[in-house]
Each structure stands twice: as structure tokens, then as C-alpha cells.
Design an enzyme around this catalytic site. Sequence first.
Site, PDB file in Angstrom:
ATOM      1  CD  GLU A  99       1.913 -44.005   6.136  1.00  0.00           C
ATOM      2  OE1 GLU A  99       0.824 -43.513   5.846  1.00  0.00           O
ATOM      3  OE2 GLU A  99       2.845 -44.172   5.327  1.00  0.00           O
TER       4      GLU A  99
ATOM      5  CB  CYS B 287      11.105 -46.922  -1.391  1.00  0.00           C
ATOM      6  SG  CYS B 287       9.945 -48.266  -1.093  1.00  0.00           S
TER       7      CYS B 287
ATOM      8  CB  CYS C 196      11.263 -49.999   6.443  1.00  0.00           C
ATOM      9  SG  CYS C 196       9.741 -49.140   6.014  1.00  0.00           S
TER      10      CYS C 196
ATOM     11  CG  ASP D 263       8.877 -44.034   0.394  1.00  0.00           C
ATOM     12  OD1 ASP D 263       9.323 -45.191   0.314  1.00  0.00           O
ATOM     13  OD2 ASP D 263       8.082 -43.696   1.288  1.00  0.00           O
ATOM     14  CB  SER D 264       5.689 -46.804  -1.273  1.00  0.00           C
ATOM     15  OG  SER D 264       6.141 -46.753   0.065  1.00  0.00           O
TER      16      SER D 264
ATOM     17  CG  HIS E 104       7.242 -45.718   7.071  1.00  0.00           C
ATOM     18  ND1 HIS E 104       7.414 -45.826   5.724  1.00  0.00           N
ATOM     19  CD2 HIS E 104       6.028 -45.141   7.251  1.00  0.00           C
ATOM     20  CE1 HIS E 104       6.343 -45.352   5.114  1.00  0.00           C
ATOM     21  NE2 HIS E 104       5.488 -44.929   6.015  1.00  0.00           N
TER      22      HIS E 104
HETATM   23  N1  DGL Z   1       8.994 -46.827   2.564  1.00  0.00           N
HETATM   24  C1  DGL Z   1       8.887 -48.235   2.308  1.00  0.00           C
HETATM   25  C2  DGL Z   1      10.236 -48.927   2.505  1.00  0.00           C
HETATM   26  O1  DGL Z   1      11.258 -48.289   2.797  1.00  0.00           O
HETATM   27  C3  DGL Z   1       7.849 -48.900   3.191  1.00  0.00           C
HETATM   28  C4  DGL Z   1       6.440 -48.481   3.014  1.00  0.00           C
HETATM   29  C5  DGL Z   1       5.625 -49.386   2.130  1.00  0.00           C
HETATM   30  O2  DGL Z   1       5.347 -50.541   2.502  1.00  0.00           O
HETATM   31  O3  DGL Z   1       5.240 -48.914   1.066  1.00  0.00           O
HETATM   32  O4  DGL Z   1      10.311 -50.123   2.358  1.00  0.00           O
END
Ligand code: DGL
Length: 268
Positions: free
Chosen positions: A155, A76, A187, A13-14, A189
Site C-alpha cells: 500500500e 480477497c 493474498c 476485497d477488504s 496484494h
Molecule cells: N486482500 C486481502 C487478501 O487477499 C489482504 C488485505 C487485508 O489484510 O485486508 O487476503
Amino acid sequence: MNTITNRPIGVFDSGIGGLTVVRSLMEHLPFENIIYFGDTARVPYGIKSVETINLYAAQITEFLMKKEVKLLIVACNTMSAVALQTIKDLSNVPVLEVIDASAKIAAKDSRTKSIGVIGTPATINSNAYARAIRLLDKEAKIFSQPCPLFVPLVEEGWLDHPATRLIAQEYLKPVIAEKIDTLVLGCTHYPLLKPLLQDIAGQTVKLIDSAEAMADIAANLIAQQKIYNQNRRSPDYLFCVTDVPYRFQTIGERFLGRTISRIELVKL
Ligand code: DGL
């Protein structure tokens, strides 16, 4: 001996968001070794250009290939939406991604065929969810909404903060007005905001969590290909990050619901 079956599953993931997918994998596949990669130095990806996201995705894929993973999970939505082909081209193992996983559940579960999708600007602008859902159900009507403020709020740990509630009400207003019966949390998150989003969307709207969807699909693939780990002892979990690990550890443990013990700082 490092046979294919006891190699780790690579998940990336990012940043820390993909840990919601790892949490689900740990529950569904309790004997699988996992290497998680979180690009904590360069997060967020969701507001970056397609070119940049592809470059980063390629670097992470190459890193995980060197770690000899047996399966690659793109945890991600942003990378799944705009860099999937790049990742597949560089991978010599099966690649699973979250968009396909959630699209299947949304198309199957929606009764009214009015489906809401929320995600980062890059994910929503790519139209990847609308394409994936319509491929499965031509009559589905998709109502998408970018929610750029959700990632920093999660976050920050503001999962049920009045500010988060206010922002979520604003973001969801136009989507709810379309009388959706299904809302895709596009997403990784967003599952942490599930109780708050459910409250705002109403109990009749089904929330689709890509983390849960992915764990089921990964378990099926592992069973089909007979690559489940045959060692029935505690698996190894390794977390690789690109920025100093303290923050990842604190927030990551909240995402994961358990202690993180092995973290490595890596340079790509
Ligand atoms: N985890 C990323 C997603 O599922 C979102 C976080 C980011 O913007 O890097 O899209």
C-alpha cells in the site's frame, strides 16, 4: 433493459488488493461491466478475528446483491478463507473465490509436490490453502508462512524497496529451505511484489498468482452459463469504497494500470 447478461460482475476485497483481480478480468473479459467494492475504511482484514471478517463479508455481499450483479467474485483470500459459507448463504448468484482457483493450479503444476503458501495471518491460520490443495493431491506437502508486513508495504508503494526485500527474505527463508517448486501468492496484494519475490525465491520456483487464476475461471463460468455481455461497447466500471476515495484512486491506478474514473463513497 437490464437483462442478466449485461448485469455487472461484482468483485470485492477488504481494500485495494482485489484490483489485481479486476485488472486480470478487464484483460480476459473486455466487454463485462464490473462493480468493485473495496472496504477501505476497515482494511486490513487479515489481522482481524473470524467473527469480524464474517460480519464485514456479509455486509458487502448484501450490498452487491442489491446492485444486481450476475456473478460474485471474492477477490480477497482472507474472506475466501474464513467467510465463504456466509457469502454463499447470502448470495443468489454464483460465487467464485480465489483460494480454489490458486489451489487447482498449484496442485496441477507442482512436480516435487512441495508447495509454499504465503498470505495474511487469517488466511494462513485458517489452513484453507493446505486443505484445498490436499483435497486435489493427497501427497502434496504444504509449507505456509504468514507475511503480515507485506500488505502495508504494498500500500505504501514499496514494491522494490530495500526494506521490502529484507523483510521478504526473512519471510521466505523457511519456505525456500523446504525446496519448494511452487509458491502460492495467497493474498491479492502480493502479485505487485512478484518480480521481487521471484528474485528471492529463484527462477525455478513457479509463483501462482490468484488474480490470473481467477480471471480464467470466471471466463469459463461465463461461457458455460452463457451470461457474457452481448453489448460490444466499452463496459461500465464502478468502484465503491467506504473511506474517502483519494488514496484509493492514487494507489488503485497503480494496481489497475489504468485510470479510475467512477468512484463512489458508500456507507454499509
Ligand atoms: N486482500 C486481502 C487478501 O487477499 C489482504 C488485505 C487485508 O489484510 O485486508 O487476503
